[in-house]
Design an enzyme around this catalytic site. Sequence first.
Site, PDB file in Angstrom:
ATOM      1  CD  GLN A   1       3.299   5.770   2.672  1.00 25.60           C
ATOM      2  OE1 GLN A   1       2.354   5.222   2.120  1.00 25.60           O
ATOM      3  NE2 GLN A   1       4.210   5.096   3.354  1.00 25.60           N
TER       4      GLN A   1
ATOM      5  CB  CYS B   1       4.631   2.496   7.805  1.00 29.55           C
ATOM      6  SG  CYS B   1       4.280   3.946   6.784  1.00 29.55           S
ATOM      7  CG  LEU B   2       6.476   1.094   1.925  1.00 29.45           C
ATOM      8  CD1 LEU B   2       5.992   1.428   0.526  1.00 29.45           C
ATOM      9  CD2 LEU B   2       7.556   0.023   1.877  1.00 29.45           C
TER      10      LEU B   2
ATOM     11  CG  HIS C   1      -0.112   6.921   5.218  1.00 26.33           C
ATOM     12  ND1 HIS C   1       0.993   7.478   5.815  1.00 26.33           N
ATOM     13  CD2 HIS C   1       0.185   5.607   5.057  1.00 26.33           C
ATOM     14  CE1 HIS C   1       1.915   6.540   6.014  1.00 26.33           C
ATOM     15  NE2 HIS C   1       1.450   5.392   5.563  1.00 26.33           N
TER      16      HIS C   1
ATOM     17  N   GLY D   1       0.841  -1.188   0.000  1.00 31.77           N
ATOM     18  CA  GLY D   1       0.000   0.000   0.000  1.00 31.77           C
ATOM     19  C   GLY D   1       0.874   1.235   0.000  1.00 31.77           C
TER      20      GLY D   1
ATOM     21  CG  HIS E   1      -1.076   1.573   7.079  1.00 34.05           C
ATOM     22  ND1 HIS E   1      -0.193   1.128   8.051  1.00 34.05           N
ATOM     23  CD2 HIS E   1      -0.343   2.381   6.274  1.00 34.05           C
ATOM     24  CE1 HIS E   1       1.006   1.650   7.828  1.00 34.05           C
ATOM     25  NE2 HIS E   1       0.944   2.408   6.750  1.00 34.05           N
ATOM     26  CD  GLU E   2      -1.604   2.681   2.454  1.00 29.22           C
ATOM     27  OE1 GLU E   2      -1.153   3.831   2.320  1.00 29.22           O
ATOM     28  OE2 GLU E   2      -0.891   1.717   2.804  1.00 29.22           O
TER      29      GLU E   2
HETATM   30 ZN   LIG Z   1       2.320   3.544   5.740  1.00 33.77          ZN
END
Ligand SMILES: [Zn+2]
Length: 169
Positions: free
Chosen positions: A50, A92-93, A138, A45, A134-135
């Site tokens: 991000q 998370c990236l 963000h 995701g 999660h997204e």
């Molecule tokens: Zn994330």
Amino acid sequence: MIYPIVKFGDPVLEKPAAPVTVFDDELKKLVEDMFESMYAAHGVGLAAPQIGISKRLAVVDISFKEDPNAKLVLVNPEIVHTEGRHSQNEGCLSVPEFREPVTRATKVTVRAQDIDGEVFEKTGEDLLARAFLHETDHLNGKLYISHLSALKRDLIKRKIRKLMKAGQW
Ligand SMILES: [Zn+2]
């Protein structure tokens, strides 16, 4: 084009993103680039903030390229229903190298627009439900570490500051 992933510490990750209002070729290109950037970073995701773009837009593919039907574009997503609770390790990236258990709903319905602006609803369970939450977080300027205890969160932040000082973040 592959965008570099913005990491924790960049204010773009902690401010609410602006709604998408124009559904044009530029948006389509951005979505393509987001999938490419997500796969390059080995994620399932990715939200636009991000990659430094403060827009309410996210891409998800929990199959990681296995199933073309699993590719999801969420424009202006909103969580409309949640059910159940389950704790599972989450990462998370934008907060690489860390993974912590986070309690989230097991079944989640998201209402969003697709790449052409059509409104749709989709219900996901388990990992997909987690990805929706999660997204969407963000896009509201919220990182998964905000769901951790203050103690755990501070520990992670302290480790990150150390990495920053060492030029490793
Ligand atoms: Zn994330």
